[in-house]
Design an enzyme around this catalytic site. Structure first.
Site, PDB file in Angstrom:
ATOM      1  N   LYS A 213      31.094  45.882  32.549  1.00  0.00           N
ATOM      2  CA  LYS A 213      31.569  44.526  32.252  1.00  0.00           C
ATOM      3  C   LYS A 213      30.385  43.579  32.405  1.00  0.00           C
ATOM      4  O   LYS A 213      29.842  43.426  33.504  1.00  0.00           O
ATOM      5  CB  LYS A 213      32.700  44.143  33.209  1.00  0.00           C
ATOM      6  CG  LYS A 213      33.317  42.777  32.922  1.00  0.00           C
ATOM      7  CD  LYS A 213      34.608  42.606  33.740  1.00  0.00           C
ATOM      8  CE  LYS A 213      35.162  41.189  33.564  1.00  0.00           C
ATOM      9  NZ  LYS A 213      35.003  40.383  34.777  1.00  0.00           N
ATOM     10  N   HIS A 232      38.580  39.295  45.375  1.00  0.00           N
ATOM     11  CA  HIS A 232      39.222  40.586  45.082  1.00  0.00           C
ATOM     12  C   HIS A 232      38.380  41.704  45.700  1.00  0.00           C
ATOM     13  O   HIS A 232      37.234  41.489  46.094  1.00  0.00           O
ATOM     14  CB  HIS A 232      39.310  40.808  43.571  1.00  0.00           C
ATOM     15  CG  HIS A 232      37.968  40.987  42.915  1.00  0.00           C
ATOM     16  ND1 HIS A 232      37.080  39.944  42.720  1.00  0.00           N
ATOM     17  CD2 HIS A 232      37.327  42.108  42.451  1.00  0.00           C
ATOM     18  CE1 HIS A 232      35.972  40.397  42.156  1.00  0.00           C
ATOM     19  NE2 HIS A 232      36.091  41.704  41.990  1.00  0.00           N
ATOM     20  N   HIS A 288      35.311  40.110  47.753  1.00  0.00           N
ATOM     21  CA  HIS A 288      34.194  39.323  47.240  1.00  0.00           C
ATOM     22  C   HIS A 288      34.667  38.422  46.095  1.00  0.00           C
ATOM     23  O   HIS A 288      35.749  38.598  45.554  1.00  0.00           O
ATOM     24  CB  HIS A 288      33.035  40.224  46.799  1.00  0.00           C
ATOM     25  CG  HIS A 288      33.401  41.257  45.774  1.00  0.00           C
ATOM     26  ND1 HIS A 288      34.100  42.409  46.092  1.00  0.00           N
ATOM     27  CD2 HIS A 288      33.179  41.325  44.441  1.00  0.00           C
ATOM     28  CE1 HIS A 288      34.275  43.135  45.004  1.00  0.00           C
ATOM     29  NE2 HIS A 288      33.744  42.492  43.978  1.00  0.00           N
TER      30      HIS A 288
END
Length: 356
Positions: A213, A232, A288
């Site tokens: 990503k 998350h 984080h």
């Protein structure tokens, strides 16, 4: 194709001085969103840096010392900067240039690669759609695709510009897959297991997926109100992260948000939920988030090493479960784990019960 979502980049380029309300974080979060450049200068706990070249040293003391440092970082932080990792600076620079070149294309050109999340097509160019009860959005666009193994890739959705995108990304995926094996071997041995055990438990060379990503965080006129990525933990086994040396990553360590300093030449690595589960919590998957700023575009390249969705039951390894340390996680497939996290999160939000 579904109606195209407004890209964050187009918002950033429109000249707005205030961000739409969908991007404004809840007031309880706003108290701890600071200026990322000031945050990076702060003294305090530092993400550990591990020199990986010593991992297979012929000197037993040097090798042992390196492996113990890696184990300690995995147990205490769940995140570390890897230096001397064996992937050439030239390849890393080519990979970054390829991603930067794609994101410099006009938005209408990038739209040719748009994904359609409403139709289950998650690979391609996109922006975060609200998947939470509050309908909040994150200040980022991205490009997401599977990069390893070769037979699991869909090259039809890979960018054609720049011309070397496929070549350089394929080379990086191969190198990173080797690094992942090396790391998982040490993590296994440090749990008192056989060297190949963790890798086998997450799918081995044939089944472990590497999903990349590329996160694109445009300049934000009100960075004190927004997040690039909300808090998350990663569902992966391991996550490897490169960035363009603009700070933004924060870790929730010992009750406080700690900003990761930019370490030249490093690859930042997270322990994901999958390894935390298999290790029965001995290795940590750390919470984080990503901050944005009003001065510089931030780009990061995250590669998530993910087990197959349905083929493997993830649970604490039996050797690590005792009467004193019972299993801390129930058996679930990877797909069930993802669903559990999303479902639990939306339920918490409905009750207006923020995680932090």
């Amino acid at each position: 194709m579904a109606t195209v979502a407004q890209r964050v980049e187009s918002l950033a380029l429109s000249g707005i001085s205030s961000i739409p309300k969908e991007y404004v974080r809840p007031k309880e979060e706003l108290t701890n969103i600071g200026n990322i450049f000031d945050e990076e200068k702060k003294q305090g706990p530092q993400v550990p840096t591990i020199d990986i070249k010593e991992i297979n040293s012929s000197d037993e003391f040097v090798r042992r010392n390196c492996r113990e440092k890696l184990k300690k970082a995995a147990e205490e932080w769940g995140v570390m900067n890897l230096v001397n990792h064996g992937i050439s600076e030239e390849l890393l620079n080519r990979l970054k240039k390829a991603g930067e070149t794609f994101f410099k294309l006009p938005i209408e050109e990038k739209e040719k690669y748009a994904n359609d999340q409403s139709d289950g097509k998650i690979q391609g160019y996109g922006s975060k759609l609200a998947n939470n009860a509050s309908g909040q959005l994150e200040w980022e666009d991205y490009f997401f695709h599977c990069i390893f193994p070769k037979d699991k890739r869909d090259l039809s959705i890979w960018p054609k510009t720049p011309a070397d995108y496929t070549e350089v990304t394929t080379e990086y995926a191969k190198e990173l897959r080797g690094l992942a094996s090396k790391i998982m071997e040490v993590l296994s041995l440090e749990l008192g297991l056989e060297g190949g055990r963790l890798e086998k438990e997450v799918g081995g060379m044939e089944e472990l997926l590497l999903q990349m990503k590329i996160n694109y965080y445009p300049i934000c006129p009100q960075p004190e109100l927004a997040l690039g990525v909300e808090a998350h933990t990663d569902v992966s086994s391991l996550t490897f992260l490169l960035h363009n040396m603009v700070p933004g990553l924060q870790l929730f360590y010992e009750g406080k948000w700690v900003t990761a300093k930019c370490v030249p030449g490093s690859i930042l690595m997270h322990i994901g939920d999958t390894i935390e589960i298999l290790s029965n919590g001995k290795y940590k998957s750390i919470l984080h988030r990503g901050l944005v700023n009003k001065e510089k575009v931030r780009i990061s390249w995250a590669v998530f090493c993910e087990p197959p969705k349905e083929k493997i039951i993830l649970k604490p390894l039996p050797e690590l479960v005792t009467e004193i340390e019972p299993a801390r996680f129930p058996p679930r497939t990877f797909a069930q784990h993802i669903h559990h996290k999303l479902f639990r999160k939306s339920e918490e939000e409905k009750k207006d019960d923020p995680k932090i």
